[in-house]
Design an enzyme around this catalytic site. Structure first.
Site, PDB file in Angstrom:
ATOM      1  N   ASP A  11       0.885  -1.159   0.000  1.00  0.00           N
ATOM      2  CA  ASP A  11       0.000   0.000   0.000  1.00  0.00           C
ATOM      3  C   ASP A  11       0.925   1.212   0.000  1.00  0.00           C
ATOM      4  OD1 ASP A  11      -2.119   1.817   0.278  1.00  0.00           O
ATOM      5  OD2 ASP A  11      -2.088   1.660   2.459  1.00  0.00           O
ATOM      6  N   GLU A  71      -1.448  -1.523  -4.500  1.00  0.00           N
ATOM      7  CA  GLU A  71      -2.688  -0.759  -4.585  1.00  0.00           C
ATOM      8  C   GLU A  71      -2.471   0.407  -5.530  1.00  0.00           C
ATOM      9  OE1 GLU A  71      -5.271   1.954  -1.616  1.00  0.00           O
ATOM     10  OE2 GLU A  71      -5.008  -0.126  -0.966  1.00  0.00           O
ATOM     11  N   ASP A 144      -2.300   0.868   7.578  1.00  0.00           N
ATOM     12  CA  ASP A 144      -1.647   0.849   6.263  1.00  0.00           C
ATOM     13  C   ASP A 144      -0.988  -0.509   6.031  1.00  0.00           C
ATOM     14  OD1 ASP A 144      -1.761   3.863   5.355  1.00  0.00           O
ATOM     15  OD2 ASP A 144      -1.235   3.852   7.481  1.00  0.00           O
TER      16      ASP A 144
END
Length: 183
Positions: A11, A71, A144
């Protein structure tokens, strides 16, 4: 004989980059690691990008992932935030490409849908579902890290089918698929 595979999920972010690793064997997944690179103490944006690149290379060299799931940036109203996020993603992708690890991008809604069945799920819902799926004892303070892990799990569930048509096996594949970005 079963082939085991390691998937690194990322991420990207210039404040916190979350990441997680799973091992896939006989069509089942096992949790390996979940962590984050905290960049909040650094003010220099270029230093943050350098640290993202170095940490990603370090993860690749340590765990030897077979694939990376990342992502993709979502479209927001703040152009500066989007630019920074895109740079963070690009640097993480460049690290993977430099080690010739195939990369697949997934939209945030696709990741949430794969984990929870709801493309609008909250970070907390995604984290709780991952905790259940992978038998995680505790969840990190910053989610996260679970978002990075969620990208890896989404990749496992999607068997590498790219969500937004972007999957690169190395620099050559990237150049072929992006001729206008080169030169």
């Amino acid at each position: 004989m079963s082939k085991e595979k390691i998937i690194l999920g990322i991420d990207p972010g210039t404040t916190i980059m979350g990441f997680g690793l799973i091992k896939v064997e006989n069509k089942s997944m096992t949790f390996l690691q979940l962590n984050e690179l905290d960049l909040r103490k650094y003010k220099d944006h270029y230093l943050k990008l350098k640290l993202i690149f170095e940490r990603t290379v370090e993860l690749i060299d340590t765990f030897n992932p077979d694939e990376i799931a990342i992502e993709a940036p979502f479209f927001g109203k703040n152009v500066q935030s989007m630019l920074k996020l895109g740079r963070a993603q690009g640097v993480a992708m460049a690290a993977g490409l430099s080690r010739e690890v195939p990369i697949t991008e997934y939209l945030p809604k696709k990741i949430k849908m794969a984990i929870t069945g709801n493309g609008n799920a909250s970070k907390e819902q995604v984290a709780k579902m991952l905790q259940s799926l992978l038998n995680l004892k505790t969840l990190p303070k910053n989610l996260d890290a679970t978002d990075g892990l969620a990208a890896a799990v989404c990749h496992f569930y999607n068997a590498g089918k790219p969500e937004i048509g972007k999957s690169y096996s190395g620099w050559d594949a990237f150049v072929k698929q992006n001729p206008k970005k080169i030169g």
